[in-house]
Scaffold this motif. Structure first.
Motif, PDB file in Angstrom:
ATOM      1  N   THR A  12       0.940  -1.285  -0.036  1.00 55.07           N
ATOM      2  CA  THR A  12       0.124  -0.009  -0.013  1.00 55.07           C
ATOM      3  C   THR A  12       0.814   1.349   0.077  1.00 55.07           C
ATOM      4  O   THR A  12       2.174   1.249   0.552  1.00 55.07           O
ATOM      5  CB  THR A  12      -1.082  -0.135   1.183  1.00 55.07           C
ATOM      6  OG1 THR A  12      -0.149   0.067   2.394  1.00 55.07           O
ATOM      7  CG2 THR A  12      -1.735  -1.187   1.250  1.00 55.07           C
ATOM      8  N   TYR A  13       0.319   2.168  -0.650  1.00 53.38           N
ATOM      9  CA  TYR A  13       1.213   3.475  -0.851  1.00 53.38           C
ATOM     10  C   TYR A  13       0.462   4.506  -0.552  1.00 53.38           C
ATOM     11  O   TYR A  13      -0.629   4.907  -0.960  1.00 53.38           O
ATOM     12  CB  TYR A  13       1.672   3.593  -2.420  1.00 53.38           C
ATOM     13  CG  TYR A  13       2.591   2.624  -2.726  1.00 53.38           C
ATOM     14  CD1 TYR A  13       4.098   2.871  -2.590  1.00 53.38           C
ATOM     15  CD2 TYR A  13       2.318   1.410  -3.307  1.00 53.38           C
ATOM     16  CE1 TYR A  13       4.957   1.594  -2.957  1.00 53.38           C
ATOM     17  CE2 TYR A  13       2.945   0.627  -3.848  1.00 53.38           C
ATOM     18  CZ  TYR A  13       4.339   0.487  -3.665  1.00 53.38           C
ATOM     19  OH  TYR A  13       5.284  -0.366  -4.163  1.00 53.38           O
ATOM     20  N   ASN A  44      -2.801   2.310  -4.416  1.00 55.68           N
ATOM     21  CA  ASN A  44      -2.464   3.998  -4.084  1.00 55.68           C
ATOM     22  C   ASN A  44      -3.655   4.391  -3.314  1.00 55.68           C
ATOM     23  O   ASN A  44      -4.571   4.488  -3.828  1.00 55.68           O
ATOM     24  CB  ASN A  44      -2.146   4.511  -5.362  1.00 55.68           C
ATOM     25  CG  ASN A  44      -2.276   6.178  -5.104  1.00 55.68           C
ATOM     26  OD1 ASN A  44      -1.488   6.448  -4.281  1.00 55.68           O
ATOM     27  ND2 ASN A  44      -3.138   6.882  -6.212  1.00 55.68           N
ATOM     28  N   ASP A  45      -3.424   4.777  -2.078  1.00 60.05           N
ATOM     29  CA  ASP A  45      -4.364   5.092  -1.169  1.00 60.05           C
ATOM     30  C   ASP A  45      -4.465   6.569  -0.937  1.00 60.05           C
ATOM     31  O   ASP A  45      -4.306   7.290  -0.295  1.00 60.05           O
ATOM     32  CB  ASP A  45      -3.929   4.635   0.234  1.00 60.05           C
ATOM     33  CG  ASP A  45      -4.899   4.718   1.348  1.00 60.05           C
ATOM     34  OD1 ASP A  45      -6.099   4.863   0.920  1.00 60.05           O
ATOM     35  OD2 ASP A  45      -4.929   4.578   2.389  1.00 60.05           O
ATOM     36  N   THR A  69      -6.208   2.528  -7.374  1.00 62.22           N
ATOM     37  CA  THR A  69      -6.230   3.631  -6.477  1.00 62.22           C
ATOM     38  C   THR A  69      -7.685   3.795  -6.001  1.00 62.22           C
ATOM     39  O   THR A  69      -8.731   3.572  -6.423  1.00 62.22           O
ATOM     40  CB  THR A  69      -6.104   4.753  -7.400  1.00 62.22           C
ATOM     41  OG1 THR A  69      -4.808   4.858  -7.770  1.00 62.22           O
ATOM     42  CG2 THR A  69      -6.233   6.368  -6.793  1.00 62.22           C
ATOM     43  N   LYS A  70      -7.592   4.090  -4.719  1.00 55.24           N
ATOM     44  CA  LYS A  70      -8.861   4.258  -3.673  1.00 55.24           C
ATOM     45  C   LYS A  70      -8.807   5.708  -3.283  1.00 55.24           C
ATOM     46  O   LYS A  70      -7.669   6.198  -2.868  1.00 55.24           O
ATOM     47  CB  LYS A  70      -9.014   3.203  -2.846  1.00 55.24           C
ATOM     48  CG  LYS A  70      -7.936   3.068  -2.023  1.00 55.24           C
ATOM     49  CD  LYS A  70      -8.143   1.942  -0.997  1.00 55.24           C
ATOM     50  CE  LYS A  70      -9.288   2.283  -0.061  1.00 55.24           C
ATOM     51  NZ  LYS A  70      -8.824   3.595   1.003  1.00 55.24           N
ATOM     52  N   GLU A  71     -10.043   5.908  -2.498  1.00 57.73           N
ATOM     53  CA  GLU A  71      -9.935   7.317  -1.756  1.00 57.73           C
ATOM     54  C   GLU A  71      -9.342   6.907  -0.368  1.00 57.73           C
ATOM     55  O   GLU A  71      -9.781   5.746   0.082  1.00 57.73           O
ATOM     56  CB  GLU A  71     -11.545   7.495  -1.668  1.00 57.73           C
ATOM     57  CG  GLU A  71     -11.635   8.784  -0.983  1.00 57.73           C
ATOM     58  CD  GLU A  71     -13.273   9.023  -0.560  1.00 57.73           C
ATOM     59  OE1 GLU A  71     -13.712  10.111   0.140  1.00 57.73           O
ATOM     60  OE2 GLU A  71     -14.093   8.209  -0.771  1.00 57.73           O
ATOM     61  N   ASN A  72      -8.599   7.812   0.098  1.00 53.76           N
ATOM     62  CA  ASN A  72      -7.924   7.678   1.405  1.00 53.76           C
ATOM     63  C   ASN A  72      -9.263   7.733   2.455  1.00 53.76           C
ATOM     64  O   ASN A  72      -9.968   8.641   2.550  1.00 53.76           O
ATOM     65  CB  ASN A  72      -6.965   8.935   1.389  1.00 53.76           C
ATOM     66  CG  ASN A  72      -6.179   8.708   2.752  1.00 53.76           C
ATOM     67  OD1 ASN A  72      -6.691   9.170   3.911  1.00 53.76           O
ATOM     68  ND2 ASN A  72      -5.073   7.931   2.933  1.00 53.76           N
ATOM     69  N   TYR A  78      -8.054   0.060   5.593  1.00 54.30           N
ATOM     70  CA  TYR A  78      -8.877  -0.174   4.406  1.00 54.30           C
ATOM     71  C   TYR A  78      -8.150  -0.407   2.966  1.00 54.30           C
ATOM     72  O   TYR A  78      -8.549  -1.092   1.895  1.00 54.30           O
ATOM     73  CB  TYR A  78      -9.711   1.185   4.453  1.00 54.30           C
ATOM     74  CG  TYR A  78     -10.729   1.111   5.508  1.00 54.30           C
ATOM     75  CD1 TYR A  78     -11.540   0.246   5.994  1.00 54.30           C
ATOM     76  CD2 TYR A  78     -10.471   2.253   6.480  1.00 54.30           C
ATOM     77  CE1 TYR A  78     -12.248   0.356   7.084  1.00 54.30           C
ATOM     78  CE2 TYR A  78     -11.254   2.463   7.418  1.00 54.30           C
ATOM     79  CZ  TYR A  78     -12.170   1.527   7.652  1.00 54.30           C
ATOM     80  OH  TYR A  78     -13.017   1.482   8.993  1.00 54.30           O
ATOM     81  N   SER A  79      -6.937   0.326   3.037  1.00 53.38           N
ATOM     82  CA  SER A  79      -5.820   0.101   1.830  1.00 53.38           C
ATOM     83  C   SER A  79      -5.358  -1.480   1.925  1.00 53.38           C
ATOM     84  O   SER A  79      -5.470  -1.971   0.923  1.00 53.38           O
ATOM     85  CB  SER A  79      -4.805   0.758   1.815  1.00 53.38           C
ATOM     86  OG  SER A  79      -4.210   1.050   3.131  1.00 53.38           O
TER      87      SER A  79
END
Length: 336
Positions: A12-13, A44-45, A69-72, A78-79
């Protein structure tokens, strides 16, 4: 010749370039693994720096890299849970973007599974270092004086027992898929250290946990979310409350009651200090939530067990503080 099974590595980044150019350092480790049949799950968090650009640069060169890529959501659980859902390999390895592994780490972990098919988790030697390069400790599953390798295996039930109160073991391993996915890292409640609950539940699902002579270098970064002074660190008392209940239900609390309660008391004291430091900037909802957590932590604490671990003046001092929550809270409000 039998084809190598697919192995998923989840990383996770979050603002990894800004924090230390960790996209490049992690990719150097992962792309150069001697074990080739890899799926590199890169989550990509919601980074706001050039992390995504860097990931896309590497993905153009290597089809094994899959970027999501997800919403932080402000919590790393969660990531990790997102990557856990996307991983499709027969074996799964969770890797922190700011750590390092040797180029043969995945290969050695997998070969250990072939030699010992009864294992569900294989851990490399974990060397924990400060960012200046000094070694804090070495774990060959359990604490070790050196990197000298000796194969050992333990039941998953023993591993979880030895995490009650504190981790006496340190595992950064390759997991069989069904074990790694047995509990979601996207824990139902947002907590800074939710992974400490999930890890323990996963350990219990492993028949056996073994080791190999590969190396995972884990770095302690002073600016990581787990180290920074933040109201999120009050989450630790909530985690203790949840873990106490879990450990009691599983019948593994009593043997390490003293360890657990002493650590829970330390976490309560630290959380009270943090609460009072940030309380003036909390809105009413946050203030009430954190106050309730601290009260719950105090109520759940086995105070007699905590006090029994002190002697002399320290025993008297802590007996008085623990006699009343308001007294304890007020003391750490005004103590500098």
């Amino acid at each position: 010749m039998q084809a190598q099974p697919l192995i998923s590595i989840i990383t996770t980044y979050y603002n990894s370039v800004q924090l230390g150019d960790f996209v490049k350092s992690s990719m150097k480790c992962l792309q150069n693994q001697t074990y080739q049949n890899l799926e590199l799950i890169c989550v990509n968090d919601g980074s706001t720096d050039s992390t995504l650009d860097d990931l896309e640069y590497f993905a153009k060169q290597d089809p094994r890299i899959k970027i999501y890529t997800k919403e932080n959501q402000k919590y790393a659980q969660y990531s990790k849970g997102y990557g856990q859902e996307k991983a499709s390999g027969e074996f799964i390895f969770l890797f922190d973007h700011d750590d390092l592994i040797d180029f043969d780490t995945i290969e050695k972990c997998y070969q250990t599974f072939l030699i010992h098919p009864e294992l569900d988790i294989v851990s490399p030697i974990v060397i924990t270092k400060f960012t200046d390069g000094n070694i804090k400790n070495i774990h060959n599953i359990y604490l070790s004086d050196s990197q000298t390798f000796e194969f050992k295996k333990f039941t998953g039930s023993q591993i979880i027992k030895d995490t009650v109160g504190r981790y006496d073991n340190h595992i950064r391993g390759l997991y069989r898929k069904e074990v790694f996915k047995s509990h979601s890292f996207g824990f139902t409640e947002p907590l800074l250290n939710a992974d400490e609950i999930v890890e323990r539940l996963i350990y219990e699902k492993a028949k056996f946990v073994g080791n190999c002579d590969a190396v995972y270098t884990h770095y302690i970064h002073p600016d990581s979310s787990a180290k920074l002074l933040s109201p999120k660190r009050i989450d630790f008392v909530r985690t203790d409350s949840l873990l106490r209940k879990i450990f009691k239900e599983k019948g593994i609390y009593e043997n390490r009651r003293a360890i657990f309660e002493f650590i829970a008391y330390k976490n309560l004291v630290n959380s009270l200090k943090i609460f009072h430091y940030f309380s003036e900037n909390m809105n009413n909802e946050e203030y009430t939530k954190q106050s309730q957590r601290l009260q719950e932590s105090y109520n759940g604490l086995d105070k007699a067990t905590v006090i029994s671990q002190f002697t002399g003046l320290a025993k008297i001092y802590n007996s008085v503080l623990l006699s009343n929550f308001s007294l304890l809270s007020s003391f750490y409000k005004y103590k500098k």
